[in-house]
Design an enzyme around this catalytic site. Structure first.
Site, PDB file in Angstrom:
ATOM      1  N   PRO A 195       0.804  -1.119   0.099  1.00 43.71           N
ATOM      2  CA  PRO A 195      -0.084   0.106   0.077  1.00 43.71           C
ATOM      3  C   PRO A 195       1.012   1.199  -0.028  1.00 43.71           C
ATOM      4  CG  PRO A 195      -0.536  -1.626   1.769  1.00 43.71           C
ATOM      5  CD  PRO A 195       0.737  -1.973   1.304  1.00 43.71           C
ATOM      6  N   HIS A 196       0.487   2.124  -0.791  1.00 41.90           N
ATOM      7  CA  HIS A 196       1.431   3.453  -0.861  1.00 41.90           C
ATOM      8  C   HIS A 196       0.510   4.677  -1.135  1.00 41.90           C
ATOM      9  CE1 HIS A 196       1.477   1.477  -4.844  1.00 41.90           C
ATOM     10  NE2 HIS A 196       1.333   2.719  -5.280  1.00 41.90           N
TER      11      HIS A 196
END
Length: 219
Positions: free
Chosen positions: A131-132
């Site tokens: 996730p980013h």
């Protein structure tokens, strides 16, 4: 949604995909090893993106693979053996932890991560996810490593549940560096030995050692 957010997401998906598959990039066109260039429409699409971004972001394919994640992993940036029941609950825990490490409110982190997941899961397969998101409040990137007691469904491309999560939060003014970290994380997590070591890790020191040893070998 603003058009540049869509393009940024397309970039990150492409960077993760290329890093994870180890497909080389030659002379501005994508090729498979020992084969002719891929079809013309794809090359034209890649060419359009490189034109928009002055060909700069493709440099992350070369320079980002072994960028040391440890440079951005805080001493307390790890959650080991976390117990959650869903992807949403996992992202809530990660966001709360991120809020304690940065000046970004936990709710803002959660909303940004969920928004990114709606564009396409960051589960890259093999039980791993990256996730980013980027934030105006940040001046440098922060990496959070999370291992789960029991894997949870993450809408990953291989449909397998996730038990290793590398969350990357970066400044919205350092797009190239952010993508380098995403690319590096994908490459690290494509290494089976690292993943097994992460799953066996009991302490923060164990986790740091996983990445440190791999970076030393790659260098």
């Amino acid at each position: 949604m603003r058009w540049y957010n869509i393009l940024a997401s397309a970039k990150s998906i492409l960077v993760i995909g290329l890093a994870y598959s180890s497909t080389p990039l030659y002379n501005g066109s994508l090729t498979a090893p020992n084969s002719a260039p891929m079809n013309a429409p794809l090359n034209r699409a890649v060419g359009s993106l490189t034109g928009i971004y002055d060909r700069a972001f493709f440099s992350v394919i070369y320079t980002g693979f072994f960028m040391p994640l440890l440079d951005h992993l805080p001493t307390d940036g790890m959650m080991i053996g976390l117990s959650v029941n869903s992807k949403k609950q996992l992202l809530e825990h990660i966001s709360a932890h991120a809020g304690s490490l940065t000046k970004v409110p936990a709710r803002a982190v959660f909303d940004a991560l969920i928004k990114r997941e709606r564009l396409g899961s960051t589960g890259i397969g093999g039980g791993m996810a990256i996730p980013h998101a980027v934030f105006a409040e940040l001046t440098q990137s922060v990496v959070i490593i999370t291992t789960l007691e029991t894997a949870v469904a993450f809408d990953a491309r291989d449909k397998k549940p996730v038990d290793i999560v590398c969350t990357i939060l970066g400044p919205d003014q350092a797009d190239c560096d952010h993508l380098k970290l995403v690319s590096a994380a994908a490459k690290y997590l494509a290494n089976g030995a690292i993943c097994e070591a992460l799953r066996s890790a009991k302490t923060a020191s164990d986790i740091r050692q996983c990445f440190d040893q791999h970076h030393a070998t790659a260098a």
